[in-house]
Every structure is written in C-alpha cells, then in structure tokens.
Design an enzyme around this catalytic site. Structure first.
Site, mmCIF file in Angstrom:
data_model
loop_
_atom_site.group_PDB
_atom_site.id
_atom_site.type_symbol
_atom_site.label_atom_id
_atom_site.label_comp_id
_atom_site.label_asym_id
_atom_site.label_seq_id
_atom_site.Cartn_x
_atom_site.Cartn_y
_atom_site.Cartn_z
ATOM 1 N N SER A 214 1.058 -1.318 0.153
ATOM 2 C CA SER A 214 -0.209 -0.217 -0.019
ATOM 3 C C SER A 214 0.725 0.777 -0.362
ATOM 4 O O SER A 214 1.333 1.569 -0.749
ATOM 5 C CB SER A 214 -1.499 -0.380 0.928
ATOM 6 O OG SER A 214 -1.888 0.875 0.772
ATOM 7 N N ASP A 310 -8.117 -3.222 -6.686
ATOM 8 C CA ASP A 310 -7.671 -3.335 -5.138
ATOM 9 C C ASP A 310 -9.192 -2.503 -4.629
ATOM 10 O O ASP A 310 -9.491 -1.686 -5.061
ATOM 11 C CB ASP A 310 -7.080 -2.190 -5.536
ATOM 12 C CG ASP A 310 -6.376 -2.022 -4.403
ATOM 13 O OD1 ASP A 310 -6.339 -1.920 -3.527
ATOM 14 O OD2 ASP A 310 -4.522 -2.029 -4.591
ATOM 15 N N HIS A 377 -6.537 -5.768 -1.082
ATOM 16 C CA HIS A 377 -5.563 -5.144 -1.339
ATOM 17 C C HIS A 377 -4.336 -5.649 -1.023
ATOM 18 O O HIS A 377 -3.538 -5.916 -2.248
ATOM 19 C CB HIS A 377 -5.778 -3.920 -0.340
ATOM 20 C CG HIS A 377 -5.312 -2.873 -0.055
ATOM 21 N ND1 HIS A 377 -5.074 -2.318 -1.190
ATOM 22 C CD2 HIS A 377 -4.693 -2.032 0.620
ATOM 23 C CE1 HIS A 377 -4.335 -0.613 -0.595
ATOM 24 N NE2 HIS A 377 -4.553 -0.289 0.213
#
Ligand SMILES: *[C@@H]1O[C@H](CO)[C@@H](O)[C@H](O)[C@H]1NC(C)=O
Ligand SMILES: *[C@@H]1O[C@H](CO)[C@@H](O)[C@H](O)[C@H]1NC(C)=O
Ligand SMILES: *[C@@H]1O[C@H](CO)[C@@H](O)[C@H](O)[C@H]1NC(C)=O
Length: 436
Positions: A214, A310, A377
């Site tokens: 991330s 995502d 994610h």
C-alpha cells in the site's frame, strides 16, 4: 500481542472496522485511516473466515513474534514520526544461505493530507511509535517457515514501521512554524533507517529485496533506486511493490478525487524533494506520487503485485463517499459478489484503465508482475495469499512463486489475470461476513 490478535480473531475488531467504514465516506482523513485500518485489520476476518479457532492463523504453529526496535540514530538525524517520537522497525536475523540476503518490507497505512488528519495520526501507530505494538508477527514474505515462504524464509528480514503519513517523502521545510507541532520527516526517516540497517549487516548483502504494501508499496517504488545505490555494486538488488500502484483515475462523479488528495499530501509535507527527480522536472510534483508517471524511469528491476479490483482503490479512488451520496455502491464495496451487472461494468472499466497504465511498463525487461482479478488489497505479507495450496494463482503460480521466478531469473514472470469472476483461486475481501 497474541491477546490482541485473538481479540481480533474473535471478532473484537468488528465494531472498530464498522466505525471506520462508516466514517470513510464522510471525512477526508478517512482515506488515510481507512487505508490502514481496513487493510491491516480486516485481514483478521479473511483469516478467521474459514475457522473459528485461532489455530488457523498464519503460521500459528511456528509463530514468530518479532520485537520492535527504536531507531538508534533518529535523534541525531532529526528523523521523527509525525508526533516527534522515534521511528521503529522489527528485525529478524537471517540464517544459513540467507545470512547475507535481506528482505525489507515497508508497512502501509494511507497518507495524511491536512494538518488535522496528520494530527489525528499522532494518536495512532501511524504517527507515533508510542502506540506501536511491542512485537508483531512475521508472515507471508516475512515468514521463517520454508513451506510458507520458499525463497526468502531464511533471509534477514526487516519490517519498517510507517509513521510519517507521506510514504517516506516528507521534508521538514514544510513544517508549520506555529503550535501545530507536526514533524514532516519521511525522507529523513528513510535515510536514517537505511543507515542503521547498513550498520547491522545490510552493507554486506549479496542479495536484497525492498518491498512494501500500500503506502509502503508506493514508498518502495519511490525509493527503489536509492536503495540500489546504497548497496554493494555487485549485489543483486530488486524491488517488490504490493498494492502500491495507485491509479490516477477520476471518480464515478467525474472528479479528480485522488489527484487532489495527493496534491494536498505532497504540498502539506513538502514531499516533492523526495520524489523522482526526472519526473518532478516534467510535471506538477504531486503527479509524481502516481507510479504510472515514474515507474518506467526506475533503473532497478521492479515487480508489481496488484489486483485490478484493489478494494482500497475502489473505495477511495473510483467511488469515494461524496461521489455516491445515495450509497448505491455500499453493498458492492462490502463484497464484490454483491455488485450489480452495471457496477461490474464500471469495475471492468477501472481494470481496463489499470492495464492500460501498465502496458508500456509491462514490456520492459527485468519487470515482473502479478496482476490478479481479486477484490483485495495487500497480498504479500499474509501467508494465505502469499503462498499455500489455496493461495491465489495465475498460470498455476502463487505470488511467492512468481516473485521468486523473477528475483532469481528462473523464467519470465509477467502474469496478468483474466477479468472477474474468472479466477476461482481468488481471495475476495468480504466485509459483510462478520458484521451481523
Ligand atoms: C499553522 O499555520 C498554518 C499555515 O502556515 C495554518 O494553515 C494552520 O491552520 C496553523 N495552525 C494553527 C493551529 O494555528
Ligand atoms: C466534485 O468537485 C467539485 C469541485 O471540487 C465539488 O464542488 C463537488 O462537490 C464534487 N462532487 C462530488 C460528487 O464529489
Ligand atoms: C500446478 O502446480 C503444481 C505445483 O507446482 C503442480 O503440482 C501441478 O501439476 C500444476 N498443475 C498444472 C495444471 O500445471
């Protein structure tokens, strides 16, 4: 720590996630907070979803809890978390053939774009080491168990904690001179961390992999060439970005939500000085926060792991709260299985944009990718998604196998999945499961 985890596994985190989820749409800072909370915490739900006991948790039998180390040279270097506390990392020594090999993983957690949202972080692990857990579990790419992590299990491993709110790019010149008392030291944290790791053995590395998820996956891309530079010339050095390819796409209402959010982050924290020089000279600096505008100029080999759906990007880039005032997307965002055919069309459009943004990069030599069609994610630090009999696969390869093929140059490793719902191996995040 184990207690905290069991608490999450029992569903204790449920209401916390719901609160964050509801706040998400309403408040700007939620982009930042949700990125952290939904991602990090919600994984407890995936992991617990097949089993009511915590035995199912990643590597439970061989759990490795790694203590927190406060950065020793931080004060000397002026490297501070948002609140002025000392940044931290977790380190586990390599063994056997891994003793001169290093894998680093930069924690994620969104960004803060206003003095208020950065100040809020000062009361969380994302802005202060005062709140960080004394120890964390290493799993996925950080696992010491060969069956969970075939290529990197015995390497030196470092998890870098994220506490600056700007993917390790902020500069102190941007700090406000009044009593706001926020430290924008991301770039200095990066430099001080690297100095310290070099001093404990990284300077002798034969092979090294910088990774992150991330906001940490974005930091990985931004600092990839810097990392290459500080290591011995004859070392093999590569970078793996997990869920760090944030797309510059308008939201469904036609607004440039993520672009203006990144603009605010970069300007608030003086991040331009930490971004890729050749990009910043070509365009407005905050555009250089988007990997699509600078990945091609990274000289070090890069591997991207990213789903085209995502969930963080769907929630915050494609359909942020203000773009969906009546909440038509709410249930679809909780679980992709709830999306209407029209919404799936919109998601396929997002996927098309995603693949288009990657297409030139994909052709480049030394590049590797695992671009799957799951609603998720981060996938590299969770054993269940990194490598196992039920892990997501493309072309019959797990993420760990694909990354290993690329790192060790066993074979070309550029895997692009077919569109949803074609891949039965996906882990799709389902936020509805434990909420009732
Ligand atoms: C501090 O100054 C900045 C501008 O430099 C301003 O935006 C901010 O609101 C001020 N904060 C406080 C608490 O006065
Ligand atoms: C789109 O952006 C405009 C200008 O910033 C803003 O006034 C409007 O409220 C936004 N609309 C939505 C749906 O986000
Ligand atoms: C998929 O990979 C596994 C493990 O590498 C192997 O045993 C299996 O034969 C492969 N399946 C196919 C269809 O290639």
């Amino acid at each position: 720590m184990a207690i905290t985890q069991r608490w999450w596994l029992r569903g204790g985190g449920r209401s916390y996630i719901m609160i964050l989820w509801q706040r998400c749409g309403k408040r700007e800072w939620a982009i930042a907070v949700a990125g952290f909370a939904v991602v990090l915490l919600a994984f407890s739900f995936i992991i617990s979803s097949d089993s009511s006991s915590s035995d199912h948790f990643s590597g439970a039998g061989t759990a490795d809890f790694i203590p927190l180390t406060l950065l020793r040279n931080a004060v000397k270097r002026g490297a501070y978390c948002l609140d002025g506390s000392v940044p931290a990392y977790h380190f586990q020594k390599g063994f056997g053939s891994g003793s001169r090999r290093w894998v680093l993983h930069i924690e994620g957690g969104g960004w803060c774009n206003t003095a208020a949202s950065c100040s809020f972080r000062k009361t969380t692990t994302l802005g202060s080491s005062k709140y960080m857990d004394y120890q964390v579990q290493f799993s996925g790419i950080l696992s010491r168990d060969q069956s969970h992590n075939p290529d990197f299990y015995n390497w030196n491993k470092v998890k870098l904690r994220y506490c600056d709110g700007a993917s390790l790019t902020g500069h102190p010149e941007s700090e406000q001179k009044n009593d706001t008392k926020l430290f924008f030291r991301g770039q200095l944290i990066w430099e001080a961390m690297m100095d310290e790791l070099l001093s404990i053995g990284l300077s002798n590395a034969q092979e090294a992999l910088l990774s992150g998820c991330s906001a940490g996956g974005l930091a990985t891309l931004i600092h990839c060439d810097d990392f290459r530079e500080i290591l011995p010339k004859d070392a093999k050095v590569k970078c793996l970005s997990d869920a760090g390819f944030f797309l510059n796409e308008k939201d469904i209402a036609g607004n440039a939500t993520i672009q203006s959010f990144y603009h605010d982050v970069v300007h608030l924290q003086g991040a331009a000085g930490g971004l890729k020089k050749d990009c910043v000279t070509k365009m407005e600096p905050s555009k250089c926060f988007f990997p699509q505008n600078f990945v091609k100029s990274i000289n070090t080999p890069v591997f991207l792991v990213n789903p085209t759906y995502d969930f963080w990007q769907i929630k915050n880039i494609l359909v942020p709260g203000p773009a969906d005032p009546l909440g038509h997307w709410h249930s679809c965002q909780l679980s992709i299985h709830n999306c209407s055919p029209e919404q799936i069309q919109v998601l396929q459009g997002f996927r098309d944009s995603f693949l288009k943004a990657l297409s030139e990069f994909q052709q480049m030599k030394d590049v590797g990718m695992f671009i799957n069609s799951c609603y998720i994610h981060c996938q590299t630090w969770i054993s269940e998604t990194w490598h196992g009999p039920n892990s997501p696969k493309i072309n019959n390869k797990t993420i760990a196998e694909s990354v290993g093929d690329w790192f060790f140059e066993r074979k070309e490793s550029k895997h692009i999945d077919c569109p949803y719902p074609c891949n039965p191996t996906c882990y799709h995040m389902d936020f509805t499961r434990r909420f009732h």
